[in-house]
Each structure stands twice: as structure tokens, then as C-alpha cells.
Design a protein around this motif. Structure first.
Motif, mmCIF file in Angstrom:
data_model
loop_
_atom_site.group_PDB
_atom_site.id
_atom_site.type_symbol
_atom_site.label_atom_id
_atom_site.label_comp_id
_atom_site.label_asym_id
_atom_site.label_seq_id
_atom_site.Cartn_x
_atom_site.Cartn_y
_atom_site.Cartn_z
ATOM 1 N N GLU A 98 11.510 60.124 -88.822
ATOM 2 C CA GLU A 98 10.598 61.159 -89.319
ATOM 3 C C GLU A 98 9.767 61.766 -88.189
ATOM 4 O OE1 GLU A 98 10.577 62.571 -92.262
ATOM 5 O OE2 GLU A 98 12.327 61.301 -92.644
ATOM 6 N N TRP A 99 9.376 60.940 -87.210
ATOM 7 C CA TRP A 99 8.579 61.477 -86.099
ATOM 8 C C TRP A 99 9.410 62.462 -85.286
ATOM 9 C CZ3 TRP A 99 8.723 61.931 -80.840
ATOM 10 C CH2 TRP A 99 7.515 62.304 -80.212
ATOM 11 N N ASP A 100 10.618 62.069 -84.929
ATOM 12 C CA ASP A 100 11.467 62.948 -84.123
ATOM 13 C C ASP A 100 11.822 64.226 -84.881
ATOM 14 O OD1 ASP A 100 12.306 61.434 -81.507
ATOM 15 O OD2 ASP A 100 12.428 59.940 -83.094
ATOM 16 N N ARG A 101 12.051 64.116 -86.191
ATOM 17 C CA ARG A 101 12.414 65.287 -86.989
ATOM 18 C C ARG A 101 11.250 66.273 -87.101
ATOM 19 N NH1 ARG A 101 16.171 65.844 -90.587
ATOM 20 N NH2 ARG A 101 14.722 66.324 -92.299
ATOM 21 N N ALA A 102 10.025 65.775 -86.960
ATOM 22 C CA ALA A 102 8.849 66.635 -87.130
ATOM 23 C C ALA A 102 8.491 67.401 -85.865
ATOM 24 C CB ALA A 102 7.650 65.797 -87.577
ATOM 25 N N GLN A 103 9.118 67.058 -84.735
ATOM 26 C CA GLN A 103 8.712 67.656 -83.463
ATOM 27 C C GLN A 103 9.241 69.080 -83.298
ATOM 28 O OE1 GLN A 103 6.358 65.928 -81.837
ATOM 29 N NE2 GLN A 103 6.749 64.608 -83.615
ATOM 30 N N THR A 104 8.529 69.848 -82.488
ATOM 31 C CA THR A 104 8.913 71.215 -82.134
ATOM 32 C C THR A 104 8.878 71.354 -80.609
ATOM 33 O OG1 THR A 104 6.640 72.055 -82.141
ATOM 34 C CG2 THR A 104 7.823 72.053 -84.258
ATOM 35 N N PHE A 105 9.312 72.522 -80.102
ATOM 36 C CA PHE A 105 9.224 72.751 -78.664
ATOM 37 C C PHE A 105 7.787 72.564 -78.182
ATOM 38 C CE2 PHE A 105 12.875 75.610 -79.767
ATOM 39 C CZ PHE A 105 13.841 74.921 -79.081
ATOM 40 N N ALA A 113 19.652 73.998 -80.412
ATOM 41 C CA ALA A 113 20.934 74.094 -81.114
ATOM 42 C C ALA A 113 20.714 74.222 -82.615
ATOM 43 C CB ALA A 113 21.795 72.872 -80.795
ATOM 44 N N GLU A 114 19.752 73.486 -83.126
ATOM 45 C CA GLU A 114 19.447 73.559 -84.558
ATOM 46 C C GLU A 114 19.027 74.972 -84.961
ATOM 47 O OE1 GLU A 114 17.788 68.952 -84.829
ATOM 48 O OE2 GLU A 114 16.397 70.645 -85.040
ATOM 49 N N ALA A 115 18.311 75.640 -84.052
ATOM 50 C CA ALA A 115 17.827 76.999 -84.339
ATOM 51 C C ALA A 115 18.843 78.071 -83.961
ATOM 52 C CB ALA A 115 16.514 77.235 -83.599
ATOM 53 N N GLY A 116 19.989 77.657 -83.410
ATOM 54 C CA GLY A 116 21.025 78.609 -83.049
ATOM 55 C C GLY A 116 20.783 79.333 -81.741
ATOM 56 N N VAL A 176 15.143 66.805 -71.836
ATOM 57 C CA VAL A 176 16.129 67.885 -71.781
ATOM 58 C C VAL A 176 17.008 67.844 -73.027
ATOM 59 C CG1 VAL A 176 18.090 68.831 -70.501
ATOM 60 C CG2 VAL A 176 16.115 67.912 -69.262
ATOM 61 N N VAL A 177 17.494 66.664 -73.368
ATOM 62 C CA VAL A 177 18.361 66.509 -74.535
ATOM 63 C C VAL A 177 17.608 66.861 -75.814
ATOM 64 C CG1 VAL A 177 19.660 64.811 -75.895
ATOM 65 C CG2 VAL A 177 19.827 64.801 -73.399
ATOM 66 N N PHE A 178 16.334 66.467 -75.888
ATOM 67 C CA PHE A 178 15.511 66.745 -77.070
ATOM 68 C C PHE A 178 15.352 68.255 -77.265
ATOM 69 C CE2 PHE A 178 12.087 64.194 -79.478
ATOM 70 C CZ PHE A 178 12.200 65.005 -80.587
ATOM 71 N N HIS A 179 14.961 68.966 -76.199
ATOM 72 C CA HIS A 179 14.782 70.414 -76.300
ATOM 73 C C HIS A 179 16.099 71.109 -76.640
ATOM 74 C CE1 HIS A 179 10.590 70.923 -75.103
ATOM 75 N NE2 HIS A 179 10.765 69.995 -74.174
ATOM 76 N N ALA A 180 17.195 70.655 -76.032
ATOM 77 C CA ALA A 180 18.492 71.280 -76.290
ATOM 78 C C ALA A 180 18.919 71.072 -77.739
ATOM 79 C CB ALA A 180 19.545 70.715 -75.335
#
Length: 267
Positions: A41-48, A93-96, A85-89
Motif C-alpha cells: 500500500e505504501w509503494d502504491r500510494a507514491q508519486t513522482f 510506465a503506468e501513466a503511459g 530509477v526503477v521506481f520512477h520508471a
């Protein structure tokens, strides 16, 4: 640009690259699991925006490990930075917007494009100064700008950004011929700080003083950010010594200063 000749690689090098690719793929899979429905849930809630401070922090921790010459810690901190880097990428990707593959391909293309002396059709020897000049020329052609100051990141540490802004301005000839100019500017700004009468004025003039100091360091060939970090470390080490002296807090300022001077002479 012609394709560069294949690098000569022994079996150990090839095996290490294959293992690295597998490990990065594993890290991407882990991030997918964390961000997928039913993941963390923590990782899913994060943004750039929420992850950006962690990215900066990890970069500083990499720098700290290098300064301490702590290779095991550097290995760990580089892993933490790679995770960013992997997190931001993954979020992109989720946002297209782009994928991790796009990130890797983009930097590969940039490195080949900006090293024509290695990867170009007319590859040949080049000095470090020539390489840097070529890099800047290609970069300028790739990203036309309204000002030579464009592209100096706002998120840089203030002293580092001051140095970079001054360096950029110097490309247009806006620079003193030697260090005496910024030294005189420091004295001028000191007087203006002393003459300031409001908090707003003092803040502005103190900023001008710090900028002038960074510019003076630049003209001396000193990295102001590294210089200040060294001063911070020195202050911390000395203060930790004197604050342990019995009754330190109850001493007069003169007595504390005497201890400080004594600490300066200790290894």
C-alpha cells in the motif's frame, strides 16, 4: 554515425553483464509486484513528487559513501539509487509516459552521440578538454535554449547551483578576469549585510554574500559545495570533542573558545 566495433570481452565480463541484466530484471519484477493491485500500500500510494526527496537523499548517501571510501556501503547505496530509477520508471510506465527500457535506451543513445571520438565515423584520440567542449556543443545543439542559464536544475544544493550559474554566465564573458573581483564583491556584500535594517534586507544581502563567496571559490578553482562540506565535518568533529568537557555548558564564551582553539590543535 557508424556502429562502433564490438568491444573485446572475456568470458568473465560477459557473464557479469548477463548477471547484471538478470538482477536489474529481478528488481523491475519486484517493483511491479509492489505497485500492482494487491501489492504494498505504501509503494502504491507514491508519486513522482513524493519519491523525489528519497531520490535526492540516496544520491547524497552515495556521495557520502564515496567520501568515506566505504566500498561495501557504496555498493548498498548504489543499489538504493538504482531502486529510485526503477521506481520512477515504473510510475511513468503506468501513466503511459515511458518505460525502464526507454530510460536505458535514451542514455545509451546519448552517451554514443556525445562521444563521437569513440563511437563516431571519424573516431580518434581527443584530450579531456576537447571531449568536454564537444559534449557541451552537442548538448547545446540538442537542446536549444533561450538563455545560457537554462538547464541549471533548481533542486541543486544552493552553493553548487551558484557555482554553475556563474560558470554559465562566464561563457558569455560575464566574469571577472581573476579572483580579485569576487573578493572585492565579498567585502561589498559584507558591508551591505551590516547595513541592512530589516529581516528581509538581511536575508537578501546574506544571500548575495553567499553567492559572492561561491563565486570567489570558483575563481580559485575550489568546489564551494565540497569546501563547505569539509568545513561542516571539521566543525562537527571539533565540537563533539569540546562538548564532552565537564561543565562545558556553564563556561563563559571565552572559556569555550579556549577549548575550541585547543581542539584545533588535536589530531
Amino acid at each position: 554515425m557508424t556502429a562502433p566495433p564490438p568491444l573485446q570481452q572475456d568470458a568473465t565480463t560477459v557473464n557479469d553483464k548477463e548477471q547484471a541484466l538478470a538482477a536489474i530484471g529481478r528488481l523491475a519484477d519486484i517493483m511491479d509486484r509492489l505497485r500492482d493491485p494487491g501489492g504494498c500500500e505504501w509503494d502504491r500510494a507514491q508519486t513522482f513528487a513524493t519519491i523525489a526527496p528519497y531520490t535526492l537523499e540516496e544520491a547524497y548517501e552515495v556521495s557520502d559513501a564515496i567520501a568515506r571510501n566505504d566500498m561495501p556501503d557504496l555498493c548498498e547505496e548504489l543499489g538504493d539509487l538504482l531502486l529510485q530509477v526503477v521506481f520512477h520508471a515504473r510510475m511513468a510506465a503506468e501513466a503511459g509516459h515511458f518505460t525502464l527500457t526507454d530510460v536505458a535506451n535514451a542514455i545509451c543513445a546519448k552517451m554514443e552521440r556525445r562521444h563521437p571520438h569513440i563511437f563516431g565515423a571519424d573516431a580518434g584520440p581527443a584530450s579531456a578538454d576537447e571531449v568536454r567542449a564537444t559534449w557541451e556543443d552537442i548538448k547545446a545543439a540538442e537542446k536549444p535554449r533561450d538563455s545560457v542559464l537554462d538547464g541549471v536544475a533548481l533542486a541543486l544544493p544552493a552553493l553548487t547551483r551558484a557555482e554553475k550559474l556563474a560558470n554559465r554566465a562566464a561563457r558569455k564573458g560575464f566574469d571577472w578576469p581573476d579572483a580579485s573581483g569576487p573578493l572585492a564583491k565579498i567585502h561589498e556584500e559584507l558591508a551591505e549585510v551590516a547595513a541592512a535594517t530589516t529581516d528581509a534586507e538581511r536575508t537578501e544581502e546574506a544571500g548575495d554574500l553567499l553567492f559572492a563567496t561561491a563565486n570567489y571559490a570558483r575563481k580559485l578553482g575550489v568546489d564551494p559545495e565540497q569546501a563547505l562540506r569539509g568545513a561542516n565535518d571539521k566543525f562537527e568533529q571539533r565540537f563533539r570533542k569540546i562538548e564532552k568537557v565537564s561543565g562545558f555548558e556553564d563556561m563563559s564564551l571565552d572559556q569555550q573558545e579556549h577549548l575550541w582553539q585547543s581542539a584545533k590543535r588535536l589530531p
